[in-house]
Design a protein around this motif. Structure first.
Motif, mmCIF file in Angstrom:
data_model
loop_
_atom_site.group_PDB
_atom_site.id
_atom_site.type_symbol
_atom_site.label_atom_id
_atom_site.label_comp_id
_atom_site.label_asym_id
_atom_site.label_seq_id
_atom_site.Cartn_x
_atom_site.Cartn_y
_atom_site.Cartn_z
ATOM 1 N N SER A 1 0.863 -1.181 0.000
ATOM 2 C CA SER A 1 0.000 0.000 0.000
ATOM 3 C C SER A 1 0.895 1.225 0.000
ATOM 4 C CB SER A 1 -0.951 0.025 1.208
ATOM 5 O OG SER A 1 -0.243 0.298 2.405
ATOM 6 N N ALA B 1 1.017 5.340 1.234
ATOM 7 C CA ALA B 1 0.479 6.516 1.918
ATOM 8 C C ALA B 1 1.482 7.650 1.785
ATOM 9 C CB ALA B 1 0.222 6.221 3.398
ATOM 10 N N LEU C 1 -3.441 6.178 -0.063
ATOM 11 C CA LEU C 1 -3.997 7.216 0.805
ATOM 12 C C LEU C 1 -3.150 8.469 0.655
ATOM 13 C CD1 LEU C 1 -5.729 8.244 3.259
ATOM 14 C CD2 LEU C 1 -3.948 7.231 4.721
ATOM 15 N N LEU D 1 -5.744 1.642 5.815
ATOM 16 C CA LEU D 1 -5.228 1.398 4.466
ATOM 17 C C LEU D 1 -4.632 -0.004 4.366
ATOM 18 C CD1 LEU D 1 -4.553 2.611 1.635
ATOM 19 C CD2 LEU D 1 -2.351 3.297 2.606
#
Length: 306
Positions: free
Chosen positions: A133, A135, A238, A290
């Motif tokens: 992921s 961010a 994110l 997330l």
């Protein structure tokens, strides 16, 4: 304890900050500073939410390899110059992957702040199979280049950096850190030495100091990117940004989120560019959510969780 990864002849210093056995999280810090500027309190919040947290120094910062000096101007000039740079942003992204390799992490969640957020975007573009992921906070969009980056900067902030001159002594390093934090914090927010002393003290132990080497900062910001676009990012993403960031306009976050398929934007009221304690719990909650989202689609990048 400092460990080192290797990308060719470049040594990248990194440190395990705790949470072994948790979800792998790599912290990517910004221009001219070291891994020691990740607040202990924020790291504790992240560990408390089930992350195994590691931070590293970019090349030309902290305990990582510093490149030989070359004739470069101030950082803002280096951003716009057309001369051949000392290295590429692809090199920055490969440095991060070298850290993952040294850790034995097949993939990791990335959290990048400021220029670290920009680099994290580009890691996700160049090495999608390694990113669980993504961010970012307080970062410009990867798709912006050259003069187009200036539209995201609050230019009135830049002369304040140019006026910072403090002796290279323990007290001078502390005074410089306070001054930097005051520029980056929400306008009017009270910032004193207690907000930065942990960073300066850790740097002193390792005999490094942030924001001291303008030539290194110029080399960092002058690195060019020839890779793909934000539209190619497939990792759950994110985008965090303080609504009162004195350095970067909110439009930078909006454009990052708009360009990445499925990205979620969270504008945080009353927050600046400096990671003060009032955002630690919020940011940690957001990163946990997330990561949970990524867990629901574990093969999105063809990566098995570490």
């Amino acid at each position: 304890m400092t460990r080192f990864a290797h990308n060719g002849e470049i040594q990248i210093a990194f440190e395990d900050l705790g949470g072994a056995g948790g979800d792998p999280l790599l912290l990517v810090m910004g221009l001219g500073t070291t891994r020691f500027w990740w607040p202990n309190g924020l790291v504790a919040e992240l560990v408390g939410r089930g992350f195994h947290v590691v931070a590293y120094d970019q090349r030309d910062a902290g305990e990582s390899t510093h490149l030989p000096n070359r004739r470069v101007g101030p950082p803002i000039k280096a951003l716009l110059q057309r001369e051949v740079p000392a290295y590429s942003v692809e090199d920055f992204t490969d440095d991060a992957v070298a850290v993952l390799d040294a850790l034995g992490w097949e993939g990791a969640h990335l959290f990048g702040h400021s220029m670290g957020g920009l680099i994290a975007q580009r890691i996700a573009i160049r090495h999608p199979q390694r990113v669980l992921s993504l961010a970012t906070s307080s970062a410009v969009p990867s798709d912006a280049k050259g003069l187009s980056i200036l539209r995201y900067l609050r230019l009135a902030c830049l002369p304040r950096f140019a006026r910072l001159h403090y002796p290279e002594t323990p007290q001078g390093n502390l005074d410089l850190a306070v001054a930097i934090a005051r520029i980056l914090a929400t306008p009017g927010q009270h910032i004193d030495e207690h907000d930065v002393r942990e960073f300066v003290d850790k740097e002193a132990v390792h005999q490094v100091a942030s924001f001291r080497d303008s030539k290194a900062q110029s080399r960092q910001i002058g690195a060019k990117w020839q890779g793909g676009t934000l539209a190619q990012i497939t990792a759950p993403t994110l985008v965090l940004h303080g609504e009162r960031d004195p350095l970067l306009r909110v439009s930078s976050a909006r454009d990052v989120a708009a360009a990445i398929p499925g990205a979620r934007l969270h504008l945080v009221p009353g927050v600046g560019h400096f990671l003060t304690r009032d955002v630690w719990a919020t940011y940690a909650d957001e990163l946990r959510a997330l990561a949970n989202q990524a867990d629901e689609q574990p093969q999105i990048n063809g990566v098995k969780h570490a």
